[in-house]
Enzyme design. Structure first.
Site, short mmCIF file in Angstrom:
data_model
loop_
_atom_site.label_atom_id
_atom_site.label_comp_id
_atom_site.label_asym_id
_atom_site.label_seq_id
_atom_site.Cartn_x
_atom_site.Cartn_y
_atom_site.Cartn_z
N ASP A 323 0.83 -1.21 0.00
CA ASP A 323 0.00 0.00 0.00
C ASP A 323 0.86 1.26 0.00
O ASP A 323 2.01 1.24 0.46
CB ASP A 323 -0.92 0.01 1.24
CG ASP A 323 -0.12 -0.08 2.53
OD1 ASP A 323 0.82 -0.90 2.60
OD2 ASP A 323 -0.41 0.68 3.48
N GLU A 324 0.27 2.31 -0.48
CA GLU A 324 0.82 3.67 -0.34
C GLU A 324 2.32 3.77 -0.64
O GLU A 324 3.05 4.46 0.06
CB GLU A 324 0.56 4.20 1.09
CG GLU A 324 -0.91 4.24 1.46
CD GLU A 324 -1.15 4.55 2.93
OE1 GLU A 324 -2.10 5.28 3.22
OE2 GLU A 324 -0.40 4.04 3.80
C1 TNX Z 1 -3.87 3.78 5.68
S1 TNX Z 1 -4.98 1.20 4.89
C2 TNX Z 1 -2.86 2.83 5.75
C3 TNX Z 1 -2.08 2.68 6.98
C4 TNX Z 1 -2.52 3.65 8.05
C5 TNX Z 1 -4.03 3.77 8.04
C6 TNX Z 1 -4.57 4.63 9.11
C7 TNX Z 1 -3.59 1.02 4.40
C8 TNX Z 1 -3.38 -0.12 3.54
N1 TNX Z 1 -2.63 1.89 4.76
O1 TNX Z 1 -0.72 2.83 6.73
O2 TNX Z 1 -2.10 3.19 9.28
O3 TNX Z 1 -4.41 4.29 6.80
O4 TNX Z 1 -5.96 4.60 9.14
#
Ligand code: TNX
Length: 511
Positions: A323-324
């Site tokens: 993710d991200e």
């Molecule tokens: C998004 S959901 C993230 C996390 C954070 C979270 C906080 C996701 C795959 N990644 O790194 O902790 O939001 O709500």
């Protein structure tokens, strides 16, 4: 025996209604017969001996009866003379039992019969029995205390094969005891998976023997500047075994190629030159770190890490995060995911990744973990992959309940207890067929929480609703009916010393 029979006849139970028992998750089908089984010191548990797992399930039930009632009930041990009533946990290959976790319970005056194909099914049925045992004994029916269990028949099986929660032990570290306490509650509500988010920018929490600095350096920090921590391999195996005894599978996650600051701080060669230079991170930002996807040494490092972790986890899945990864070029990200998928396959696991991984070419055995983009979940159909449903707007346990919530974030919105319950994982993503949906998971990110009490404040009571969304047929999903059964969970939560947010939306049944 004759005198026993006479004694049994003497007890005249008040009329009962099994269908009104506040069971969560609500079973597929319940038929009441109005009488009762009296659980008392004359009860014994017997189990099928065709599968060793069944005796363990019987012993688990016996321990739980002891802690709830004080009764010491033997398992496969009572002698004829003392036996008055029987709980029989039976291995059955009946075609009526649909799937490994299905079970049936027949409750009569003199016996309870629990049928299941597998020990996992028997274990789920035992949770139903635990919920049917009243908090208080009836001391007026006869000369000794009796716990009155309503009679009838329960036919039950889960809607989805995957019913999980995730605990982020990276942003804040949680001890083995804290994780076990969470597992106990998951088991009571028939969850079968706990996903552990073991690494992130702020900390690396699992010992890797071939790369010791990961925990030595990367394990020593957390959000807010605390001391962090990590699980030794022995401790991790202990968590896996504790979960397995409760028929819960641990899914380990090593988040990559982003969310890797703690790893790159420990071993700087891992770090992509374009990403932010690694340093101890105690803030909550995301999207600034990346592995160097072009280096072969990064992949041999990952082969070691994935090898050591998969060797300790009997479950079928390994979660690669994904993710991200905003500090990784898209083409590099795609190549990275495809290479890591090969490593995971080499270690005989199915890869799971957050929904961004669909940008890569995926094996149909790989699982897509939906959290924010429906179009990514839909790509799973083309690929024949399964999807785990964790829509942030509905299923994120770290979102605040309301504007006055003590802990939590709000980037995906506020999630009050009714909103957390009022959605259907089978239809949430339009045009995603139910056969592509593996199940549901409620993630608990830990930026704002650092101990059991805070964890429980966010998880309870919403987690209990997710248990029902994962297990019960959609026809049973009714807030007004559910909120009454939820209110009746208070004695369990109090007995287990589980903190919960006492939302005004529910008329809590306090003593
Ligand atoms: C998004 S959901 C993230 C996390 C954070 C979270 C906080 C996701 C795959 N990644 O790194 O902790 O939001 O709500």
């Amino acid at each position: 025996m004759a005198s026993c029979q006479e004694k049994k006849e003497e007890i005249s139970f008040p009329k009962t209604d099994l269908a009104k028992a506040p069971l969560v998750p609500k079973p597929f089908k319940t038929i009441s017969t109005g009488s009762a089984f009296g659980l008392d010191a004359g009860t014994a548990i017997f189990t099928s001996n065709s599968d060793a797992g069944f005796e363990k399930v019987g012993k688990f039930l016996s321990e739980q009866i002891k802690s709830k009632t004080g009764l010491q009930i033997g398992v496969n041990s009572a002698t004829e003379g003392t036996l008055e009533r029987l709980i029989y946990i039976n291995q059955s290959d009946s075609v009526e039992l649909k799937g490994p976790e299905a079970y049936q319970i027949y409750i009569k005056k003199d016996s309870i019969l629990l049928n299941a194909k597998t020990a996992a099914g028997a274990f789920r049925g035992v949770q139903t029995l635990r919920q049917l045992i009243p908090e208080k004994s009836n001391d007026t029916l006869t000369d000794h205390p009796i716990w009155v269990i309503p009679s009838g028949k329960i036919i039950d099986a889960p809607r989805f094969e995957y019913r999980g929660s995730m605990l982020d032990v990276a942003r804040h570290f949680f001890t083995v005891e804290e994780v076990k306490k969470y597992i106990d509650a998951l088991a009571y509500y028939k969850f079968n998976t706990l996903h552990l988010h073991l690494t992130d920018d702020q900390g690396w929490r699992i010992e890797i023997k071939s790369w010791p600095k990961l925990t030595k350096i990367g394990g020593a920090s957390e959000v807010g500047g605390g001391e962090g921590g990590f699980y030794t391999q022995e401790q991790f195996k202990d968590i896996v075994a504790y979960a397995a005894e409760r028929h819960i599978t641990i899914i380990p996650e090593i988040d990559m190629p982003g969310h890797t600051n703690a790893a790159s701080l420990s071993y700087p060669f891992l770090h992509a030159p374009d990403a932010e230079t690694p340093r101890v991170r105690t803030d909550m930002r995301v999207g600034y770190s990346s592995f160097d996807t072009k280096k072969d040494t990064v992949y041999s490092f990952l082969d070691d890490v994935i090898g050591e972790i998969t060797a300790m986890t009997p479950g079928p899945y390994f979660h690669i995060g994904g993710d991200e990864s905003h500090a990784t070029k898209k083409s590099d990200y795609i190549r990275f995911v495809e290479k890591v998928q090969k490593i995971v396959r080499k270690h005989n696991k199915r890869m799971v990744g957050w929904n961004e991984i669909v940008q890569a070419e995926l094996d149909s055995s790989s699982v897509i973990h939906f959290w924010n983009k429906p179009e990514y979940a839909l790509k799973a159909i083309e690929n024949g992959s399964k999807v785990i449903m964790s829509p942030a707007k509905k299923a994120y346990l770290d979102m605040k309940y309301d504007s006055i919530s003590e802990y939590g974030l709000n980037w995906a919105g506020l999630i009050p207890v009714d909103i957390a319950y009022k959605w259907d994982p089978g239809t949430y993503v339009e045009n995603l067929p139910e056969e592509n949906i593996l199940g549901i998971e409620a993630p608990l990110w830990s930026e704002t929480i650092s101990n059991s009490e805070e964890l429980e404040y966010l998880a309870f009571p919403r987690l209990i609703g997710y248990a029902e969304l994962g297990w019960s047929p959609s026809e049973h999903l009714d807030w007004d009916d559910y909120k009454e059964r939820l209110a009746a969970q208070v004695p369990y939560l109090e007995a287990m010393q589980i903190n919960y947010y006492p939302t005004k939306l529910v008329n809590w049944k306090k003593e």
